[in-house]
Scaffold this motif. Structure first.
Motif, PDB file in Angstrom:
ATOM      1  N   CYS A   6      47.501  45.402  40.033  1.00 42.69           N
ATOM      2  CA  CYS A   6      46.747  46.615  40.327  1.00 42.69           C
ATOM      3  C   CYS A   6      46.359  46.577  41.804  1.00 42.69           C
ATOM      4  O   CYS A   6      46.772  45.686  42.521  1.00 42.69           O
ATOM      5  CB  CYS A   6      45.500  46.666  39.447  1.00 42.69           C
ATOM      6  SG  CYS A   6      44.384  45.287  39.735  1.00 42.69           S
TER       7      CYS A   6
ATOM      8  N   HIS B 164      48.739  42.481  35.814  1.00 41.66           N
ATOM      9  CA  HIS B 164      48.287  42.866  34.480  1.00 41.66           C
ATOM     10  C   HIS B 164      49.467  42.934  33.511  1.00 41.66           C
ATOM     11  O   HIS B 164      50.470  43.601  33.791  1.00 41.66           O
ATOM     12  CB  HIS B 164      47.642  44.249  34.522  1.00 41.66           C
ATOM     13  CG  HIS B 164      46.262  44.239  35.106  1.00 41.66           C
ATOM     14  ND1 HIS B 164      45.165  43.905  34.357  1.00 41.66           N
ATOM     15  CD2 HIS B 164      45.806  44.495  36.353  1.00 41.66           C
ATOM     16  CE1 HIS B 164      44.077  43.983  35.124  1.00 41.66           C
ATOM     17  NE2 HIS B 164      44.439  44.329  36.344  1.00 41.66           N
TER      18      HIS B 164
ATOM     19  N   CYS C 163      39.401  42.468  34.739  1.00 48.43           N
ATOM     20  CA  CYS C 163      39.598  42.613  36.191  1.00 48.43           C
ATOM     21  C   CYS C 163      38.559  43.592  36.746  1.00 48.43           C
ATOM     22  O   CYS C 163      38.069  44.463  36.028  1.00 48.43           O
ATOM     23  CB  CYS C 163      41.006  43.145  36.397  1.00 48.43           C
ATOM     24  SG  CYS C 163      41.488  43.412  38.098  1.00 48.43           S
TER      25      CYS C 163
ATOM     26  N   CYS D 100      39.131  46.030  38.450  1.00 50.76           N
ATOM     27  CA  CYS D 100      39.683  47.384  38.449  1.00 50.76           C
ATOM     28  C   CYS D 100      39.307  48.139  37.172  1.00 50.76           C
ATOM     29  O   CYS D 100      39.555  49.331  37.064  1.00 50.76           O
ATOM     30  CB  CYS D 100      41.198  47.347  38.603  1.00 50.76           C
ATOM     31  SG  CYS D 100      42.053  46.779  37.121  1.00 50.76           S
TER      32      CYS D 100
ATOM     33  N   ARG E 216      40.469  47.261  34.097  1.00 49.74           N
ATOM     34  CA  ARG E 216      41.376  46.905  33.007  1.00 49.74           C
ATOM     35  C   ARG E 216      40.915  45.597  32.361  1.00 49.74           C
ATOM     36  O   ARG E 216      40.418  44.711  33.063  1.00 49.74           O
ATOM     37  CB  ARG E 216      42.801  46.751  33.521  1.00 49.74           C
ATOM     38  CG  ARG E 216      43.438  48.068  33.933  1.00 49.74           C
ATOM     39  CD  ARG E 216      44.868  47.826  34.431  1.00 49.74           C
ATOM     40  NE  ARG E 216      45.467  49.054  34.929  1.00 49.74           N
ATOM     41  CZ  ARG E 216      45.293  49.521  36.164  1.00 49.74           C
ATOM     42  NH1 ARG E 216      44.548  48.849  37.031  1.00 49.74           N
ATOM     43  NH2 ARG E 216      45.864  50.648  36.547  1.00 49.74           N
TER      44      ARG E 216
HETATM   45 ZN    ZN Z   1      43.133  44.936  37.898  1.00 53.68          ZN
END
Ligand code: ZN
Length: 423
Positions: free
Chosen positions: A248, A255, A308, A310, A312
């Protein structure tokens, strides 16, 4: 007529579910997949029967461990005995759109189309040059399809012929490049040799580059020197399975997609390892066309399970650390050349090194031979930090370091040598 059997497309919502919730859903899909494969792929049925496992025994992802790993070598042999797909194709061959071949040799049926990770309008109306190979292997056509789905106009460049690629990139005002980072670097260099100012005379705005280790430096150069926006980071794609993981924008590990289950196993025993433990990547794609359940990739990595930043929650592969055969097992821990290279790269004083494993008195001993670029200021302190990094990365330790004169370690020799003799 092409039957599109898609059990599981890349599902954006699944990526962000709480881990347990996703596990539950993956478990249900897995039950279905195993039953389906057992009924439709005779090769899989045989493998399960031989192991004394019934489809009903697989209820969740943890149960996968009961099924023996399918090695690439097994698949080569099975395909030879029972061509072309070794009893693993779960649909009639006439349902396939394309068939590819990857090194092995292994025949691969085309199945899941590769879904784009990019915003819906990204690249729309732009000319994109796809420099992946268009024949025999799946990369070129697979990405071609994805680009067209994104609304791009594709120039199917394929590999090689740099002169022509430079000309086309210039003439068609190509906005996007897809291929390896090193090939893009070659094209830019060639353009500059021909007297172009690449940034001014060309229209290249973005690049989707992958497929090589250590592409980060080139990506940085493309962005900083030429203003080419580099999409995504690393991806883990294999010819047999397609895309398994991709990074990502945080770029801390790749991922794992929600259309596969990834396990890390002890390559010798097939036993599943815990988070951060290093072992072979074993993949189960949710694929009803060609259900390679528990396919051993032969690649080495580990799994980061913490969510994560991000957003996710899917597990991540930090990177591919090598191939199963490269590792040397020392006192029950595997040591990989990629790991030792990484450690050594932190010590610029090391000009060359080699690890030698012997077995005096039935005990593993690992000695690190080191050539230095110059004198060390504080040898004790230096050795301490080398030892510490080694333990952190390899989870194993060397017994001692021996400094040797420059030129002692032959160039091009293996970095880890196993000289053990067992009595
Ligand atoms: Zn991520």
């Amino acid at each position: 007529m092409t039957r599109k059997i898609e059990l599981f497309r890349r599902d954006k919502t699944l990526e962000r579910l709480p881990i347990e919730e996703r596990e539950k859903q993956m478990g249900k899909k897995l039950q279905h997949l195993v039953k389906y494969a057992y009924q439709n792929a005779p090769g899989f049925k045989e493998r399960l029967d031989k192991a004394g496992v019934r489809p009903g025994d697989i209820r969740n992802t943890k149960d996968l461990e009961k099924i023996p790993v399918l090695r690439k070598d097994d698949l080569v042999r099975l395909q030879k005995e029972n061509p072309p797909f070794g009893g693993y194709l779960a649909v009639p061959i006439s349902d396939l759109e394309r068939i590819y071949q990857s090194p092995g040799p292994i025949y691969d049926p085309q199945r899941r189309p590769m879904a784009s990770d990019y915003p819906p309008d990204f690249g729309k109306g732009q000319v994109v040059m796809n420099t992946w190979s268009y024949h025999i292997t799946p990369a070129g056509l697979g990405i071609d399809q994805m680009l067209r789905d994104m609304g791009c106009t594709v120039f199917p460049a394929g590999t090689g012929n740099t002169e022509l690629q430079v000309q086309v990139m210039h003439d068609l005002k190509v906005a996007g490049f897809v291929g390896t980072p090193s090939f893009l670097a070659t094209i830019i260099k060639k353009a500059e040799e021909r007297g172009y100012d690449f940034k001014k005379d060309f229209n290249l705005r973005w690049a989707m580059v992958s497929g090589e280790m250590g592409g980060d430096l080139l990506r940085k150069m493309f962005q900083e020197k030429y203003g080419i926006f580099c999409l995504g980071g690393d991806s883990y794609i294999t010819a047999d399975l397609g895309r398994i993981a991709s990074s990502c924008d945080k770029n801390i590990g790749m991922h794992v997609g929600t259309d596969v289950i990834v396990e890390i196993v002890d390559a010798a025993t097939g036993k599943v390892l815990g988070p951060n433990e290093i072992g072979e990547i074993v993949v189960t794609p949710f694929d009803e066309v060609y259900p390679l359940i528990r396919f051993g990739t032969g690649d080495i990595s580990s799994l980061i399970v913490e969510p994560c930043t991000c957003g996710r929650t899917t597990p991540r592969l930090p990177k591919i650390m090598g191939r199963v055969g490269d590792a040397v097992r020392v006192r029950a821990m595997f040591v990989y050349p990629r790991q030792t290279d990484e450690i050594v790269s932190r010590f610029p004083e090391i000009a060359a090194y080699q690890l030698v494993v012997t077995r005096p008195e039935n005990r593993d001993e690992m000695v690190m031979y080191v050539e230095l670029t110059g004198e060390l200021d504080d040898r004790e302190k230096w050795l301490e930090s080398l030892d510490k990094d080694f333990r952190n990365v390899c989870k194993a330790r060397f017994d001692k370091v021996e400094f040797v004169a420059r030129g002692t370690i032959p160039a091009g020799e293996k970095r880890i040598i196993d000289k053990r003799v067992y009595y």
